[in-house]
Design an enzyme around this catalytic site. Structure first.
Site, mmCIF file in Angstrom:
data_model
loop_
_atom_site.group_PDB
_atom_site.id
_atom_site.type_symbol
_atom_site.label_atom_id
_atom_site.label_comp_id
_atom_site.label_asym_id
_atom_site.label_seq_id
_atom_site.Cartn_x
_atom_site.Cartn_y
_atom_site.Cartn_z
ATOM 1 N N ARG A 143 0.834 -1.215 0.000
ATOM 2 C CA ARG A 143 0.000 0.000 0.000
ATOM 3 C C ARG A 143 0.869 1.266 0.000
ATOM 4 O O ARG A 143 0.495 2.283 -0.576
ATOM 5 C CB ARG A 143 -0.954 0.031 1.204
ATOM 6 N N TYR A 167 -15.505 15.408 -17.058
ATOM 7 C CA TYR A 167 -15.926 14.078 -16.607
ATOM 8 C C TYR A 167 -16.842 14.232 -15.389
ATOM 9 O O TYR A 167 -16.490 14.931 -14.436
ATOM 10 C CB TYR A 167 -14.698 13.231 -16.266
ATOM 11 N N ASP A 189 -6.388 16.130 -17.297
ATOM 12 C CA ASP A 189 -6.920 14.775 -17.492
ATOM 13 C C ASP A 189 -6.724 14.440 -18.973
ATOM 14 O O ASP A 189 -7.377 14.995 -19.846
ATOM 15 C CB ASP A 189 -8.404 14.746 -17.088
ATOM 16 N N LYS A 211 -9.594 3.031 -19.333
ATOM 17 C CA LYS A 211 -10.043 3.319 -20.694
ATOM 18 C C LYS A 211 -9.006 2.839 -21.716
ATOM 19 O O LYS A 211 -8.776 1.670 -21.830
ATOM 20 C CB LYS A 211 -10.347 4.813 -20.826
HETATM 21 C C1 LIG Z 1 -13.550 7.361 -16.802
HETATM 22 C C2 LIG Z 1 -12.907 8.666 -16.634
HETATM 23 C C3 LIG Z 1 -12.387 9.054 -15.377
HETATM 24 C C4 LIG Z 1 -12.546 8.191 -14.144
HETATM 25 O O1 LIG Z 1 -11.847 6.981 -14.269
HETATM 26 P P1 LIG Z 1 -12.289 5.617 -13.529
HETATM 27 O O2 LIG Z 1 -11.208 4.674 -13.909
HETATM 28 O O3 LIG Z 1 -13.659 5.264 -14.004
HETATM 29 O O4 LIG Z 1 -12.301 5.902 -12.057
HETATM 30 C C5 LIG Z 1 -11.757 10.278 -15.290
HETATM 31 N N1 LIG Z 1 -11.640 11.087 -16.363
HETATM 32 C C6 LIG Z 1 -12.131 10.751 -17.571
HETATM 33 C C7 LIG Z 1 -11.968 11.705 -18.714
HETATM 34 C C8 LIG Z 1 -12.784 9.537 -17.750
HETATM 35 O O5 LIG Z 1 -13.266 9.217 -18.955
#
Ligand SMILES: *Cc1c(COP(=O)(O)O)cnc(C)c1O
Length: 374
Positions: free
Chosen positions: A50, A102, A172, A197
């Site tokens: 962790r 998001y 992001d 993703k």
């Molecule tokens: C899906 C997504 C997130 C969050 O990610 P998770 O793995 O679902 O927690 C953050 N930013 C964007 C642009 C996303 O598409």
């Protein structure tokens, strides 16, 4: 690790994705296996997973850090990585987020505003001057580009390169992937990914990554991860590396198909607005051509009719899956306005994540389902 010998500099990113983050040395496995261990004997690099990870997360972090040009910290999910960055904001400071953002991040920010944790400001993705002004008074400037789900492209080159600033600048980069955009090179402080993703790419894991250039900032992110207990599982970290090995080939095919589908959708009689950064009609197409190395595999479009007509269209698809999330080898599509907090979106807006199926099969699926819109 192969990154230690400096060859990353001379390789294309697609080569690094295959070659980076591997164990090196006699008797070592070629691929880093999933290390299922919480605790380790004293004297090595790891003590308790962790707090300081495992060789599996080391591999994932070396691989993605090498692409983004910084030190990576892996997390249990994309949102855990986002939350760790927001945790760095001093109490009472201002956080600035894009209007198209998001929905998990938008909820995180409104919850923090409700409890007095910070003040929140919302800016349009395309209002570059306002973003630059925000750098001077905010604690955190949070950018997302291309944005989810309107695919607006932010001028990261103009915003992140402003040196005199009070704000931490975070990007992001989930939709662009490290192949299409490298925010640290523009001057951002930290980049986050939902590795769930495109990086994972097979809709079979949850993981997140934050990458920073400044070692002190990276230490603070590791500390947030340790104290929030947001460390990724061994199997997820292993699968994220395994998925990332093919990111370049998957993305090449998916974004070529996405561009072609966007062109066809734009002239189809059953669509209204088609949003794809590669289309000259897209409001931020000019910025996209400057800051992105590829236009990505996401396409958003509105169909003719109302929400019920759009849902009927989705129900008629046989190949493209009407499920949430994105970035997998399998194409997925979702009517985002049905989600809580996304009511501001056009009710017929469909967000399509283009996968690795043949483009003609994808197009036939869309056209066949569109009969219900006539
Ligand atoms: C899906 C997504 C997130 C969050 O990610 P998770 O793995 O679902 O927690 C953050 N930013 C964007 C642009 C996303 O598409």
């Amino acid at each position: 690790m192969t990154d230690d010998d400096g060859v990353r500099e001379t390789w294309d990113a697609s080569t690094w994705l295959v070659a980076g983050g591997r164990p090196a040395g006699p008797g070592q496995p070629l691929n880093s296996p999933p290390i299922l261990a919480s605790n380790f004997f004293d004297g090595g690099d790891h003590y308790y997973s962790r707090s300081d990870g495992t060789e599996t997360t080391d591999a994932l972090e070396a691989l993605i850090g090498g692409l983004e040009g910084g030190a990576a910290v892996s997390f249990a999910s994309g949102l855990a990585a986002c939350a760790a960055v927001f945790d760095l904001v001093p109490s009472g400071a201002t956080v600035v987020i894009p209007a198209d953002c998001y929905q998990g991040v938008a909820q995180l920010v409104s919850d923090g505003e409700a409890t007095g944790r910070w003040r929140a400001e919302v800016l349009d993705c395309s209002d570059t001057d306002a973003w630059i002004r925000a750098l001077d008074h905010a604690g955190l400037v949070w950018l997302e580009s291309p944005s989810n789900p309107l695919l607006e492209v932010v001028d990261l080159a103009a915003i992140c390169s402003v040196d005199s600033r009070t704000a931490l600048v975070a990007v992001d980069n989930t939709f662009a992937t490290p192949l299409n955009q490298r925010p640290l090179a523009f001057g951002a402080d930290v980049v986050v990914h939902s590795a769930t993703k495109f990086i994972g790419g097979h809709s079979d894991l949850l993981a997140g990554i934050a990458v920073g250039g400044d070692p002190e900032l990276v230490d603070r992110l590791v500390r947030r991860r340790t104290l929030a207990g947001a460390f990724p599982g061994a199997l997820e970290a292993f699968l994220a590396v395994r998925g990332a090995r093919t990111l370049a080939v998957r993305l090449d095919r998916a974004q070529a198909s996405a561009h072609e589908l966007a062109r066809r959708l734009e002239t189809a009689p059953w669509t209204r607005v088609v949003r794809y950064p590669g289309l000259p009609s897209h409001p931020t197409h000019d910025v996209a051509t400057r800051v992105l190395d590829g236009f990505g595999a996401m396409v958003s479009f509105d169909v003719e009719g109302d929400a019920a007509a759009a849902d009927a269209f989705l129900a008629r698809l046989r190949l493209i899956h009407p499920v949430t999330s994105l970035g997998g080898v399998e194409s997925t599509i979702e009517r985002r306005a049905r989600l809580v907090g996304q009511e501001h979106l056009p009710e017929t807006l469909l967000r399509l994540s283009v996968g690795c199926e043949h483009v003609e099969d994808l197009w036939s699926d869309l056209e066949r389902a569109a009969v219900s819109l006539g």
